[in-house]
Design a protein around this motif. Structure first.
Motif, PDB file in Angstrom:
ATOM      1  N   PHE A  17       2.771   2.709   0.114  1.00 13.05           N
ATOM      2  CA  PHE A  17       2.287   2.751  -1.275  1.00 13.05           C
ATOM      3  C   PHE A  17       0.913   2.093  -1.390  1.00 13.05           C
ATOM      4  O   PHE A  17       0.565   1.543  -2.441  1.00 13.05           O
ATOM      5  CB  PHE A  17       3.290   2.039  -2.195  1.00 13.05           C
ATOM      6  CG  PHE A  17       4.679   2.612  -2.112  1.00 13.05           C
ATOM      7  CD1 PHE A  17       5.037   3.739  -2.842  1.00 13.05           C
ATOM      8  CD2 PHE A  17       5.633   2.037  -1.282  1.00 13.05           C
ATOM      9  CE1 PHE A  17       6.311   4.274  -2.762  1.00 13.05           C
ATOM     10  CE2 PHE A  17       6.918   2.566  -1.194  1.00 13.05           C
ATOM     11  CZ  PHE A  17       7.253   3.686  -1.935  1.00 13.05           C
ATOM     12  N   SER A  18       0.117   2.148  -0.292  1.00 17.35           N
ATOM     13  CA  SER A  18      -1.180   1.478  -0.283  1.00 17.35           C
ATOM     14  C   SER A  18      -2.172   2.097  -1.257  1.00 17.35           C
ATOM     15  O   SER A  18      -3.178   1.463  -1.608  1.00 17.35           O
ATOM     16  CB  SER A  18      -1.768   1.495   1.134  1.00 17.35           C
ATOM     17  OG  SER A  18      -1.864   2.813   1.622  1.00 17.35           O
ATOM     18  N   PRO A  21      -2.083  -0.300  -5.020  1.00 17.71           N
ATOM     19  CA  PRO A  21      -1.996  -1.736  -4.689  1.00 17.71           C
ATOM     20  C   PRO A  21      -1.313  -2.564  -5.766  1.00 17.71           C
ATOM     21  O   PRO A  21      -0.635  -3.552  -5.465  1.00 17.71           O
ATOM     22  CB  PRO A  21      -3.460  -2.154  -4.511  1.00 17.71           C
ATOM     23  CG  PRO A  21      -4.266  -1.049  -5.095  1.00 17.71           C
ATOM     24  CD  PRO A  21      -3.464   0.188  -5.019  1.00 17.71           C
ATOM     25  N   GLU A  24       2.400  -2.341  -5.199  1.00 13.14           N
ATOM     26  CA  GLU A  24       2.942  -2.964  -3.987  1.00 13.14           C
ATOM     27  C   GLU A  24       3.541  -4.333  -4.266  1.00 13.14           C
ATOM     28  O   GLU A  24       4.606  -4.675  -3.734  1.00 13.14           O
ATOM     29  CB  GLU A  24       1.849  -3.080  -2.926  1.00 13.14           C
ATOM     30  CG  GLU A  24       1.510  -1.762  -2.243  1.00 13.14           C
ATOM     31  CD  GLU A  24       0.620  -1.957  -1.039  1.00 13.14           C
ATOM     32  OE1 GLU A  24       0.853  -1.308  -0.013  1.00 13.14           O
ATOM     33  OE2 GLU A  24      -0.325  -2.772  -1.142  1.00 13.14           O
ATOM     34  N   ARG A  25       2.892  -5.128  -5.099  1.00 11.39           N
ATOM     35  CA  ARG A  25       3.409  -6.480  -5.393  1.00 11.39           C
ATOM     36  C   ARG A  25       4.743  -6.407  -6.129  1.00 11.39           C
ATOM     37  O   ARG A  25       5.669  -7.171  -5.841  1.00 11.39           O
ATOM     38  CB  ARG A  25       2.386  -7.247  -6.237  1.00 11.39           C
ATOM     39  CG  ARG A  25       1.054  -7.473  -5.535  1.00 11.39           C
ATOM     40  CD  ARG A  25       0.044  -8.126  -6.455  1.00 11.39           C
ATOM     41  NE  ARG A  25      -1.261  -8.268  -5.809  1.00 11.39           N
ATOM     42  CZ  ARG A  25      -2.355  -8.734  -6.406  1.00 11.39           C
ATOM     43  NH1 ARG A  25      -2.271  -9.106  -7.688  1.00 11.39           N
ATOM     44  NH2 ARG A  25      -3.483  -8.829  -5.754  1.00 11.39           N
ATOM     45  N   PHE A  28       7.403  -5.233  -3.717  1.00 10.01           N
ATOM     46  CA  PHE A  28       7.799  -6.272  -2.763  1.00 10.01           C
ATOM     47  C   PHE A  28       8.894  -7.158  -3.350  1.00 10.01           C
ATOM     48  O   PHE A  28       9.911  -7.422  -2.691  1.00 10.01           O
ATOM     49  CB  PHE A  28       6.588  -7.133  -2.369  1.00 10.01           C
ATOM     50  CG  PHE A  28       6.937  -8.260  -1.433  1.00 10.01           C
ATOM     51  CD1 PHE A  28       7.047  -8.037  -0.071  1.00 10.01           C
ATOM     52  CD2 PHE A  28       7.168  -9.539  -1.927  1.00 10.01           C
ATOM     53  CE1 PHE A  28       7.380  -9.073   0.799  1.00 10.01           C
ATOM     54  CE2 PHE A  28       7.498 -10.579  -1.076  1.00 10.01           C
ATOM     55  CZ  PHE A  28       7.607 -10.343   0.294  1.00 10.01           C
ATOM     56  N   ASN A  84       4.828  -4.747   5.481  1.00 16.18           N
ATOM     57  CA  ASN A  84       3.651  -3.947   5.139  1.00 16.18           C
ATOM     58  C   ASN A  84       3.233  -4.140   3.689  1.00 16.18           C
ATOM     59  O   ASN A  84       2.034  -4.110   3.376  1.00 16.18           O
ATOM     60  CB  ASN A  84       3.930  -2.470   5.398  1.00 16.18           C
ATOM     61  CG  ASN A  84       4.014  -2.150   6.883  1.00 16.18           C
ATOM     62  OD1 ASN A  84       3.651  -2.964   7.725  1.00 16.18           O
ATOM     63  ND2 ASN A  84       4.512  -0.972   7.208  1.00 16.18           N
ATOM     64  N   LEU A  85       4.198  -4.300   2.789  1.00 24.99           N
ATOM     65  CA  LEU A  85       3.868  -4.512   1.373  1.00 24.99           C
ATOM     66  C   LEU A  85       3.217  -5.862   1.142  1.00 24.99           C
ATOM     67  O   LEU A  85       2.392  -6.019   0.244  1.00 24.99           O
ATOM     68  CB  LEU A  85       5.135  -4.409   0.521  1.00 24.99           C
ATOM     69  CG  LEU A  85       5.742  -3.022   0.303  1.00 24.99           C
ATOM     70  CD1 LEU A  85       7.081  -3.135  -0.421  1.00 24.99           C
ATOM     71  CD2 LEU A  85       4.795  -2.129  -0.493  1.00 24.99           C
ATOM     72  N   LYS A  90      -0.750  -2.523   8.033  1.00 30.33           N
ATOM     73  CA  LYS A  90       0.223  -1.439   7.789  1.00 30.33           C
ATOM     74  C   LYS A  90       0.655  -0.755   9.087  1.00 30.33           C
ATOM     75  O   LYS A  90       1.225   0.323   9.046  1.00 30.33           O
ATOM     76  CB  LYS A  90      -0.402  -0.371   6.868  1.00 30.33           C
ATOM     77  CG  LYS A  90      -1.087  -0.908   5.608  1.00 30.33           C
ATOM     78  CD  LYS A  90      -0.098  -1.547   4.649  1.00 30.33           C
ATOM     79  CE  LYS A  90      -0.815  -1.994   3.376  1.00 30.33           C
ATOM     80  NZ  LYS A  90       0.101  -2.695   2.457  1.00 30.33           N
ATOM     81  N   PHE A 177       6.371   5.123   4.126  1.00 31.44           N
ATOM     82  CA  PHE A 177       6.531   3.698   4.403  1.00 31.44           C
ATOM     83  C   PHE A 177       7.402   3.465   5.640  1.00 31.44           C
ATOM     84  O   PHE A 177       7.651   2.319   6.019  1.00 31.44           O
ATOM     85  CB  PHE A 177       7.107   2.952   3.186  1.00 31.44           C
ATOM     86  CG  PHE A 177       8.482   3.389   2.774  1.00 31.44           C
ATOM     87  CD1 PHE A 177       9.601   2.883   3.410  1.00 31.44           C
ATOM     88  CD2 PHE A 177       8.651   4.283   1.726  1.00 31.44           C
ATOM     89  CE1 PHE A 177      10.869   3.265   3.019  1.00 31.44           C
ATOM     90  CE2 PHE A 177       9.921   4.674   1.333  1.00 31.44           C
ATOM     91  CZ  PHE A 177      11.037   4.167   1.983  1.00 31.44           C
TER      92      PHE A 177
END
Length: 314
Positions: A17-18, A21, A24-25, A28, A84-85, A90, A177
């Protein structure tokens, strides 16, 4: 061939899911909490069904294996996703990618077959209750589980090498992912129609055949329940089978969508979220489904947590 060799010597980059951004947080935190709850829930089911003398029926033997599968399945990919998150790195090694793909396919295949075995267990329990313990002997239960594991692993041994050895012409970026089969097929720089056809045929055997067996089993179960005169008997049968049907619906709803169309035909973003649901939400919900709908499991949990205090209070 040169592209395949380059990939074998280097790493893959999991985009995940880069491209989002800010998401991603959030993911996570949500995934970490869900993963921890999955570990606690499935470990609890394993311990309760193992330790409580009231949960030694074949149904709970299979439930214990289902919980172990969910633990293994989630752990094969979620820790890498969390890593990765959390940071900018990655990458995943070629060996790590191969192991992840093998486990993903093998454990998924085993679960398909195990759910079919559990449907057969419910069929015998409802349609042939007087012969249940004779038919579902410990030897047969162990044999059915071993067959499920053997077929799942064999299916993965057939699918994984074919997918990994597709020429990629130096491409290392996986738009997912995890090292999942459809994403790896999309990386190929050759026509993948033949491999997709092979995957489809194998998927019919490992996915649709068990599903057809499950549906047939429940057809007989519904007919037997409707012929039962006792209202309490009907309620007990539907309650017991309802948990399994709910799990089957959650599991197959995702896996059929993903693996019956393995190539470019499915939306990549949609596929990521469906795989995430399949990896974390389904294993998280399974212990809740079986606990909330099963009085015996709830009773065993109370006995395990409260011990003799509950008996004295009763």
């Amino acid at each position: 061939m040169q592209g395949a060799n380059e990939s074998a010597q280097g790493n893959f980059i999991l985009l995940g899911f880069s491209d989002r951004p800010h998401l991603e947080r959030i993911l996570f935190v949500v995934i970490l909490i869900a993963y921890l709850l999955t570990l606690v829930g499935n470990t609890t089911i394993i311990l309760v069904s193992w330790l409580d003398p009231h949960l030694q029926a074949p149904m709970y033997f299979f439930l214990r294996h289902l919980s172990f599968l969910d633990l293994s399945f989630t752990t094969s990919s979620i820790p890498q996703l969390l890593y990765n998150l959390h940071g900018r790195n990655k990458t995943i090694s070629y060996t790590g990618c191969a192991i992840q793909l093998f486990l993903f396919l093998a454990l998924g295949g085993v679960e398909c077959l195990l759910l079919a075995v559990m449907a057969y267990d419910r069929f015998v329990a409802v349609c042939k209750p007087l012969h249940y313990m004779a038919v579902m002997s410990p030897r047969l239960c162990v044999g059915l589980v071993l067959v499920a594991w053997g077929c799942g692993v064999a299916n993965s041994l057939a699918m994984s090498p074919v997918t990994l050895h597709l020429p990629r012409c130096g491409r290392h970026t996986v738009d997912h992912f995890l090292c999942e089969m459809p994403a790896l097929i999309r990386m190929a720089c050759v026509n993948t129609a033949a491999i997709e056809g092979t995957v489809f045929v194998l998927a019919v055997g490992i996915v649709l055949s068990p599903l057809a067996f499950i549906l047939a089993s429940y057809g007989y179960i519904v007919r037997a329940v409707l012929q039962t005169r006792s209202a309490s008997g009907r309620h007990k049968a539907f309650n017991t089978c309802g948990s399994h049907l709910t799990v089957v619906s959650l599991f197959y709803g995702n896996i059929i969508y993903m693996y019956m169309q393995p190539g470019n035909s499915s939306s990549q973003d949609q596929g990521k979220f469906l795989t995430l649901f399949y990896n974390i939400v389904t294993p998280l919900l399974n212990p809740l489904i079986y606990t909330l709908r099963n009085k015996e499991v709830k009773g065993a949990l109370r006995r395990l947590l409260l011990g003799d205090r509950e008996v004295r209070q009763g």
